[in-house]
Design a protein around this motif. Sequence first.
Motif, PDB file in Angstrom:
ATOM      1  N   ALA A 163      12.294  64.954  15.411  1.00 32.01           N
ATOM      2  CA  ALA A 163      13.512  65.527  14.185  1.00 32.01           C
ATOM      3  C   ALA A 163      14.890  64.612  15.367  1.00 32.01           C
ATOM      4  CB  ALA A 163      13.040  67.001  14.562  1.00 32.01           C
ATOM      5  N   ARG A 164      14.158  64.794  16.510  1.00 27.21           N
ATOM      6  CA  ARG A 164      15.448  64.369  17.317  1.00 27.21           C
ATOM      7  C   ARG A 164      16.417  63.353  17.150  1.00 27.21           C
ATOM      8  NH1 ARG A 164      17.538  67.011  22.743  1.00 27.21           N
ATOM      9  NH2 ARG A 164      16.501  68.257  21.682  1.00 27.21           N
ATOM     10  N   VAL A 165      15.664  62.449  17.131  1.00 25.06           N
ATOM     11  CA  VAL A 165      16.146  60.711  17.104  1.00 25.06           C
ATOM     12  C   VAL A 165      15.358  60.398  16.071  1.00 25.06           C
ATOM     13  CG1 VAL A 165      14.786  60.601  19.094  1.00 25.06           C
ATOM     14  CG2 VAL A 165      13.178  59.370  17.529  1.00 25.06           C
ATOM     15  N   GLY A 166      15.206  61.556  14.599  1.00 22.61           N
ATOM     16  CA  GLY A 166      15.417  60.917  12.663  1.00 22.61           C
ATOM     17  C   GLY A 166      15.018  59.308  13.122  1.00 22.61           C
ATOM     18  N   THR A 167      15.046  58.723  11.779  1.00 21.26           N
ATOM     19  CA  THR A 167      14.516  57.866  11.145  1.00 21.26           C
ATOM     20  C   THR A 167      13.879  56.982  11.719  1.00 21.26           C
ATOM     21  OG1 THR A 167      15.581  57.747   9.384  1.00 21.26           O
ATOM     22  CG2 THR A 167      13.699  59.635   8.810  1.00 21.26           C
ATOM     23  N   GLY A 168      13.941  56.232  11.120  1.00 18.92           N
ATOM     24  CA  GLY A 168      13.953  54.399  11.516  1.00 18.92           C
ATOM     25  C   GLY A 168      13.962  54.143  12.341  1.00 18.92           C
ATOM     26  N   LEU A 169      12.905  55.119  13.373  1.00 15.88           N
ATOM     27  CA  LEU A 169      12.781  54.297  15.027  1.00 15.88           C
ATOM     28  C   LEU A 169      11.617  53.036  15.136  1.00 15.88           C
ATOM     29  CD1 LEU A 169      12.896  55.443  17.670  1.00 15.88           C
ATOM     30  CD2 LEU A 169      10.718  56.292  17.131  1.00 15.88           C
ATOM     31  N   SER A 170      12.230  52.021  15.526  1.00 14.43           N
ATOM     32  CA  SER A 170      10.796  50.687  15.104  1.00 14.43           C
ATOM     33  C   SER A 170      11.365  50.003  16.960  1.00 14.43           C
ATOM     34  CB  SER A 170      12.088  49.573  14.520  1.00 14.43           C
ATOM     35  OG  SER A 170      12.902  49.095  14.614  1.00 14.43           O
ATOM     36  N   THR A 232       2.680  51.151  21.804  1.00 15.45           N
ATOM     37  CA  THR A 232       4.526  51.059  21.925  1.00 15.45           C
ATOM     38  C   THR A 232       4.963  52.120  21.259  1.00 15.45           C
ATOM     39  OG1 THR A 232       3.441  48.625  22.137  1.00 15.45           O
ATOM     40  CG2 THR A 232       6.075  49.606  21.866  1.00 15.45           C
ATOM     41  N   ALA A 233       4.503  52.966  19.913  1.00 18.13           N
ATOM     42  CA  ALA A 233       4.931  53.654  18.908  1.00 18.13           C
ATOM     43  C   ALA A 233       5.502  54.886  19.901  1.00 18.13           C
ATOM     44  CB  ALA A 233       4.511  53.805  18.259  1.00 18.13           C
ATOM     45  N   VAL A 234       5.018  55.312  20.789  1.00 19.19           N
ATOM     46  CA  VAL A 234       4.845  56.593  21.765  1.00 19.19           C
ATOM     47  C   VAL A 234       6.159  56.371  22.673  1.00 19.19           C
ATOM     48  CG1 VAL A 234       4.136  58.047  23.637  1.00 19.19           C
ATOM     49  CG2 VAL A 234       2.858  57.048  22.029  1.00 19.19           C
ATOM     50  N   GLN A 235       5.990  55.349  23.044  1.00 19.29           N
ATOM     51  CA  GLN A 235       6.995  54.580  24.347  1.00 19.29           C
ATOM     52  C   GLN A 235       8.129  53.972  24.049  1.00 19.29           C
ATOM     53  OE1 GLN A 235       4.561  50.976  26.385  1.00 19.29           O
ATOM     54  NE2 GLN A 235       3.150  52.461  26.383  1.00 19.29           N
ATOM     55  N   ARG A 236       8.282  54.419  22.531  1.00 22.26           N
ATOM     56  CA  ARG A 236       9.819  53.568  21.974  1.00 22.26           C
ATOM     57  C   ARG A 236      10.482  55.610  21.842  1.00 22.26           C
ATOM     58  NH1 ARG A 236      13.235  52.283  22.109  1.00 22.26           N
ATOM     59  NH2 ARG A 236      14.454  52.639  19.449  1.00 22.26           N
ATOM     60  N   LEU A 237       9.404  55.982  21.522  1.00 22.04           N
ATOM     61  CA  LEU A 237       9.871  57.424  21.215  1.00 22.04           C
ATOM     62  C   LEU A 237      10.537  57.820  22.341  1.00 22.04           C
ATOM     63  CD1 LEU A 237      10.676  59.892  19.888  1.00 22.04           C
ATOM     64  CD2 LEU A 237       8.700  61.085  20.163  1.00 22.04           C
ATOM     65  N   LEU A 238       9.976  57.407  23.577  1.00 22.69           N
ATOM     66  CA  LEU A 238      10.314  58.390  24.911  1.00 22.69           C
ATOM     67  C   LEU A 238      12.066  57.676  25.503  1.00 22.69           C
ATOM     68  CD1 LEU A 238       7.231  58.539  26.849  1.00 22.69           C
ATOM     69  CD2 LEU A 238       8.750  60.431  25.800  1.00 22.69           C
ATOM     70  N   GLN A 239      12.359  55.985  25.438  1.00 21.73           N
ATOM     71  CA  GLN A 239      12.928  55.251  25.629  1.00 21.73           C
ATOM     72  C   GLN A 239      13.551  55.858  24.975  1.00 21.73           C
ATOM     73  OE1 GLN A 239      11.468  51.832  24.582  1.00 21.73           O
ATOM     74  NE2 GLN A 239      10.097  51.287  26.480  1.00 21.73           N
ATOM     75  N   GLN A 240      13.761  56.189  23.040  1.00 23.40           N
ATOM     76  CA  GLN A 240      14.882  56.625  22.656  1.00 23.40           C
ATOM     77  C   GLN A 240      15.800  58.405  23.060  1.00 23.40           C
ATOM     78  OE1 GLN A 240      16.221  54.781  20.113  1.00 23.40           O
ATOM     79  NE2 GLN A 240      17.656  56.034  19.192  1.00 23.40           N
ATOM     80  N   LEU A 241      14.219  58.914  23.372  1.00 22.87           N
ATOM     81  CA  LEU A 241      14.886  60.566  24.408  1.00 22.87           C
ATOM     82  C   LEU A 241      15.593  60.638  25.452  1.00 22.87           C
ATOM     83  CD1 LEU A 241      11.510  62.297  23.363  1.00 22.87           C
ATOM     84  CD2 LEU A 241      13.623  62.609  22.014  1.00 22.87           C
ATOM     85  N   LEU A 242      15.384  59.543  26.230  1.00 25.81           N
ATOM     86  CA  LEU A 242      15.281  59.453  27.851  1.00 25.81           C
ATOM     87  C   LEU A 242      16.857  58.818  27.783  1.00 25.81           C
ATOM     88  CD1 LEU A 242      12.471  59.599  29.170  1.00 25.81           C
ATOM     89  CD2 LEU A 242      13.519  61.406  28.865  1.00 25.81           C
ATOM     90  N   GLY A 243      17.029  58.186  26.587  1.00 19.29           N
ATOM     91  CA  GLY A 243      18.340  56.771  26.557  1.00 19.29           C
ATOM     92  C   GLY A 243      18.370  55.858  27.650  1.00 19.29           C
ATOM     93  N   LEU A 244      16.340  55.356  27.098  1.00 21.42           N
ATOM     94  CA  LEU A 244      16.120  53.681  27.981  1.00 21.42           C
ATOM     95  C   LEU A 244      16.814  52.809  27.417  1.00 21.42           C
ATOM     96  CD1 LEU A 244      12.962  55.223  29.902  1.00 21.42           C
ATOM     97  CD2 LEU A 244      15.685  55.564  30.383  1.00 21.42           C
ATOM     98  N   PRO A 245      17.081  51.871  27.867  1.00 14.85           N
ATOM     99  CA  PRO A 245      16.827  50.569  27.104  1.00 14.85           C
ATOM    100  C   PRO A 245      15.380  49.956  26.669  1.00 14.85           C
ATOM    101  CG  PRO A 245      17.061  50.114  29.802  1.00 14.85           C
ATOM    102  CD  PRO A 245      16.857  51.714  29.178  1.00 14.85           C
ATOM    103  N   GLN A 246      15.525  49.431  25.402  1.00 18.13           N
ATOM    104  CA  GLN A 246      14.419  48.820  25.077  1.00 18.13           C
ATOM    105  C   GLN A 246      13.865  47.440  25.545  1.00 18.13           C
ATOM    106  OE1 GLN A 246      12.699  47.871  20.168  1.00 18.13           O
ATOM    107  NE2 GLN A 246      14.927  48.993  20.691  1.00 18.13           N
TER     108      GLN A 246
END
Length: 291
Positions: A163-170, A232-246
């Motif tokens: 809910a925090r990051v929204g849709t379209g995570l890739s 990798t899906a989990v790690q992308r979510l964490l990167q987004q939550l923590l503001g980390l580069p992808q």
Amino acid sequence: MTLLTFRFAPSPNGDLHLGHAYSALLNQQLANGNQARLLLRIEDIDTTRCTPEFEAAILRDLEWLGVRWKEPVRRQSEHFGEYQAALERLIAEELVYPAFMSRGDIRAFISDRERRGRDWPRDPDGAPLYPAVDKALSRKERNARIAEGIPFAWRLDVAAAMARVGTGLSWMEFENLSLSTARHVPAQPQDWGDIVLARRDIPTSYHLSVVLDDALQGVTHVVRGMDLFHATAVQRLLQQLLGLPQPAYFHHRLILGPDGRKLSKSLKDTGLAALRAAGATPSGIRHMVGL
């Protein structure tokens, strides 16, 4: 211009085998071919199973293979404070919760539901999802259990996180060894349920530590086995939550044993040291793994 950076990140809980050799050599090949640097990271958050002896053996095997990396070597066990700080941020943002169910509790809960005819959902690796019963506890009840000293792990509230990051995570996945063609892969971290972000005895987990390490080390390309593709899906979510580069990702083929399964340290598959003692050469290892 950003310096391209690759990394090889073994865990010192057993001997390296042919699968590790392939991954290390492939990372070196790609780094050399792209005028990039290769880093070595020792993923030793499991301080019970990981030992200095296994780490020393890893270094010997890599040096024998001809793998070279930029110093210093990063050891995760020396950076628990950094992982704890990231965890505290997620706690403060109410994106994680204390999970008190033991493995036995989880098995019993799921077995009871399955006996009643319910098909319990499973993650991409085939393990049952966490029941998340603890998520319904009030803050007062959670604090009371913690005060009583009841063991718990911190789990990500994946619904709140999504809910925090929204849709379209890739994530961007390269499709060939030349790193010339890539596609965007939809990330579906919800398929993993409420994963552990900090274990009962360790203030972090594989997913949390690896995304922080990649960011702090400036890793631009993660090249690892296909067995970690869905993670990798989990790690992308964490990167987004923590503001980390992808980083960009390439998940390579696995080296399989004679019975068709992937090689494993836990199953005591023949290690590089044993192959070396039997007369194998670095060039022979390259040939064995198709390089």
